[in-house]
Scaffold this motif. Sequence first.
Motif, mmCIF file in Angstrom:
data_model
loop_
_atom_site.group_PDB
_atom_site.id
_atom_site.type_symbol
_atom_site.label_atom_id
_atom_site.label_comp_id
_atom_site.label_asym_id
_atom_site.label_seq_id
_atom_site.Cartn_x
_atom_site.Cartn_y
_atom_site.Cartn_z
ATOM 1 N N SER A 80 2.980 8.187 11.190
ATOM 2 C CA SER A 80 2.200 6.967 11.000
ATOM 3 C C SER A 80 3.110 5.765 11.199
ATOM 4 O O SER A 80 4.140 5.638 10.542
ATOM 5 C CB SER A 80 1.604 6.945 9.590
ATOM 6 N N PRO A 129 -5.080 6.055 8.686
ATOM 7 C CA PRO A 129 -5.500 4.661 8.503
ATOM 8 C C PRO A 129 -5.286 3.842 9.779
ATOM 9 O O PRO A 129 -4.497 4.247 10.638
ATOM 10 C CB PRO A 129 -4.588 4.163 7.369
ATOM 11 N N GLU A 130 -5.998 2.735 9.848
ATOM 12 C CA GLU A 130 -5.834 1.845 10.995
ATOM 13 C C GLU A 130 -4.372 1.395 11.059
ATOM 14 O O GLU A 130 -3.816 0.968 10.054
ATOM 15 C CB GLU A 130 -6.761 0.640 10.817
ATOM 16 N N GLN A 131 -3.749 1.513 12.217
ATOM 17 C CA GLN A 131 -2.307 1.264 12.318
ATOM 18 C C GLN A 131 -2.000 -0.212 12.568
ATOM 19 O O GLN A 131 -1.531 -0.584 13.637
ATOM 20 C CB GLN A 131 -1.701 2.144 13.408
ATOM 21 N N SER A 163 0.797 -1.243 0.000
ATOM 22 C CA SER A 163 0.000 0.000 0.000
ATOM 23 C C SER A 163 0.818 1.277 0.000
ATOM 24 O O SER A 163 0.396 2.278 0.592
ATOM 25 C CB SER A 163 -0.973 0.060 1.179
#
Lengths: 141, 138
Positions: free
Chosen positions: A113, B77-79, A98
């Motif tokens: 992130s 986003p979901e980690q 991704s």
Amino acid sequence: MNPDWILGLIGGLMIGAAAALYMLGNGRIMGASGLLGGVIDGTGRANLAERLIFLAALVAVPAVMVGTGAAQASRPVAGLGVLALAGLLVGFGTRLGSGCTSGHGVCGISRLSLRGIVATLIYLGTGVAAVLIARLMGGAA
Amino acid sequence: MTRLVIAGLSGGLFGAGLVVSGMTDPAKVQGFLDLFGAWDPTLAFVMGGAVVVMFLAWRIAAARNRSLSGAPLPAMPEQRLDGRLIGGAALFGLGWGLSGLCPGPAMASLFFGGPSVWVFFAAMVAGMALFGLWSRRA
């Protein structure tokens, strides 16, 4: 000595500004593999025009810069067989994971992130390994 | 319309930044990954500059609830660290190291990198299409 790092920093600021514009302007992550991949496999059908215009500009502006002599051309050093294998790995890998250097690297790390940071550490690690293996095998890399 | 103009400006600026930074030159990228050879630190400056600007952009985004075009800003986003993320990043890195090319620079150098960039690009598109077929089956 060439001030390569200064040009690197200036170019990096430009890349960051491009990603910031796309995110704050259109609400989207500027990831090269995602933008192209969505066109290839049809998952980006909903915003196809936006993707195609982004990609067209990404191809055209560097072509004009080099064509007018404002920048120097450069070519891959690896052989065709290696490049074909590498292309397959990059195409499949970036879609499976991704993201690539722009999505996970620039956009993910800057957002702290965990996925972006972990992905970047892994592709840097296997990238170093690939260059080392190619060197040991006497390859073009 | 605004969205299309922004997409064009952003794509063009991205391409220009890749050329100015030297990242369209596969030798410079491989030089960065060549820790055991003549190491070239340029890529770290490129990544550093880009991340600093985007870090500020995420701070601006945190104080707003919509993008300029009205679309929502990207949610975190979901980690989840799963096999896909790790395996995909590992495969990508191998290809990146072997060629010195990742998707952005490969596209940016299509019209000056010679026929070998097209070979890489065609294979990359094939890899993406293969993933599309594979993920639809899975």
